[in-house]
Design a protein around this motif. Structure first.
Motif, short mmCIF file in Angstrom:
data_model
loop_
_atom_site.label_atom_id
_atom_site.label_comp_id
_atom_site.label_asym_id
_atom_site.label_seq_id
_atom_site.Cartn_x
_atom_site.Cartn_y
_atom_site.Cartn_z
N ARG A 190 -31.18 24.37 -47.05
CA ARG A 190 -31.31 24.28 -45.60
C ARG A 190 -32.10 25.47 -45.06
NH1 ARG A 190 -28.04 20.54 -43.03
NH2 ARG A 190 -26.58 19.45 -44.38
N GLY A 191 -32.81 25.25 -43.99
CA GLY A 191 -33.54 26.33 -43.35
C GLY A 191 -34.74 26.83 -44.11
N LEU A 192 -35.20 26.06 -45.09
CA LEU A 192 -36.36 26.47 -45.88
C LEU A 192 -37.61 26.47 -45.00
CD1 LEU A 192 -36.22 27.02 -48.98
CD2 LEU A 192 -37.43 24.87 -49.29
N ARG A 193 -38.45 27.48 -45.17
CA ARG A 193 -39.71 27.52 -44.45
C ARG A 193 -40.85 27.16 -45.40
NH1 ARG A 193 -40.72 32.73 -41.08
NH2 ARG A 193 -40.35 33.76 -43.10
N THR A 233 -37.28 19.71 -40.14
CA THR A 233 -37.35 21.09 -39.68
C THR A 233 -38.82 21.49 -39.57
OG1 THR A 233 -37.09 21.88 -41.96
CG2 THR A 233 -35.11 21.80 -40.59
N ARG A 236 -40.72 27.09 -38.89
CA ARG A 236 -39.80 28.22 -38.83
C ARG A 236 -38.40 27.88 -39.35
NH1 ARG A 236 -41.12 31.24 -33.03
NH2 ARG A 236 -43.35 31.57 -33.42
N GLY A 237 -38.27 26.69 -39.90
CA GLY A 237 -36.97 26.28 -40.42
C GLY A 237 -36.02 25.77 -39.36
N ARG A 238 -36.51 25.50 -38.15
CA ARG A 238 -35.66 25.02 -37.07
C ARG A 238 -35.69 23.49 -37.00
NH1 ARG A 238 -38.66 28.29 -32.39
NH2 ARG A 238 -40.26 26.90 -33.23
N PRO A 345 -41.45 29.31 -50.88
CA PRO A 345 -41.05 29.06 -49.49
C PRO A 345 -41.31 30.27 -48.59
CG PRO A 345 -39.33 28.38 -51.01
CD PRO A 345 -40.34 29.14 -51.81
N GLY A 346 -41.92 30.01 -47.44
CA GLY A 346 -42.15 31.05 -46.46
C GLY A 346 -43.22 32.05 -46.80
#
Length: 357
Positions: A190-193, A233, A236-238, A345-346
């Motif tokens: 979860r929340g991966l960018r 998402t 920004r992972g939102r 990621p990110g």
């Protein structure tokens, strides 16, 4: 839908209809309009269905039902009928996850072998297919709790269904009591960018070591699919809201297979299309460390294309041709991705190169 359906109206979902276990089932279906088995009145559950192994126990079947919303129907043979629950997110394979199971009308035994399309306008309209089948043993059966051991090819183990309430007592939960079916399975992150490319002016010298994709100039979105449902998402992972007509069909395309996709929401041929170009997690296995080439081939194998989604094309070793085509089509650029590169990621990584045109 005809006189037969009207017979079942007004009955409480939690009460039997006289001695006829299938009255409610028949009351919702017209044998002239649906390919489903509709036994004659009164109370004839029909012969044993072919295609459902029985072994030493009673039969069970799980049917994947693409109705107004995707769900899975669990049916247990008992007392001449199939006692049935609709499970919106599928049979849980891990005891850490309980899922809603809505108790529905009893079905005839012939339904254990039913696959086909229920016509539009009929009760339960949509495609029905057998997802799993086998036999089961009963450990407990009461009005409030059913405990069974399932023996199927996809689902095996000890499960309990317990009543929680709701209108007519229809709401139940299903819980796996055994250890996870796949102890090595990992949950979706979860929340991966998303991974980002470096901006470059020229094609890489070793085009044969890269895959090339079109840059679509859209909005980056990750899509997590679980239990036939998709959530999105942003960069920004939102949490992000997708356009209408995307989430439900994408979730249904993968069904019970959990997956995490990377893609771009772009305008293609005048409409929003989710162009999927990477696969980060599938069937409980993280793919972040897998080479880009392997991830792309697995993604191609999912066959995700639909009205508002496409698997973006990729072209190993064909950078010059992809660049020329992108210019002809008025696209903003292309992306070169090293075939052996992992997903970071990110990170903005030189393993991916964005070439503006």
């Amino acid at each position: 839908m005809g006189a037969g359906r009207r017979r079942g109206q007004g009955q409480d979902e939690g009460e039997p209809v006289g001695s006829d276990r299938l009255a409610r089932y028949r009351g919702r279906r017209d044998a002239d309009r649906t390919p489903e088995p509709v036994p004659d009145f009164p109370g004839d559950a029909g012969p044993q269905a072919d295609g459902g192994p029985q072994a030493d126990g009673a039969r069970f079947v799980v049917q994947e039902h693409h109705a107004s919303s995707l769900h899975w129907d669990l049916r247990l043979e008992r007392d001449g009928v199939l006692v049935s629950w609709a499970v919106p997110k599928g049979i849980p394979l891990d005891p850490a996850t309980d899922r809603l199971a809505v108790h529905t009308e009893d079905h005839p035994l012939e339904y254990a072998a039913f696959e086909g399309r229920i016509p539009k306008g009929e009760y339960g309209a949509g495609q029905m297919m057998i997802w799993d089948q086998g036999c089961y043993e009963t450990e407990k059966w009461s009005d409030r709790e059913v405990k069974v051991v399932l023996h199927g090819s996809r689902v095996s183990g000890l499960y309990v269904l317990f009543r929680t309430g709701g209108p007519g007592g229809r709401n139940w939960m299903i819980h796996r009591m055994d250890p996870p079916a796949d102890p090595d399975a990992e949950p979706l992150p979860r929340g991966l960018r998303p991974m980002l490319p470096e901006r470059r002016a020229r094609l890489p010298r070793d085009q044969g070591g890269h895959g090339f994709e079109f840059a679509w100039g859209g909005r980056r979105l990750l899509a997590a699919i679980e239990g036939g449902r998709a959530r999105f998402t942003d960069g920004r992972g939102r949490a992000a809201e997708p356009p209408a007509g995307l989430a439900a069909p994408l979730g249904a395309a993968l069904g019970a297979r959990p997956a995490l996709l990377d893609g771009e929401l772009a305008e293609v041929d005048g409409r929003p299309v989710y162009m999927v170009f990477d696969l980060l997690h599938l069937d409980g296995r993280p793919l972040l460390s897998a080479p880009y080439e392997e991830r792309r081939r697995r993604l191609d194998g999912l066959e995700l294309d639909g009205p508002h989604r496409r698997t973006a094309p990729w072209f190993p070793g064909e950078g010059t041709a992809v660049r020329d085509t992108a210019r002809e089509q008025g696209l903003p650029g292309i992306v070169a991705k090293r075939l052996g590169s992992p997903y970071e990621p990110g990170e903005r990584s030189g393993a991916w190169r964005y070439l503006p045109l």
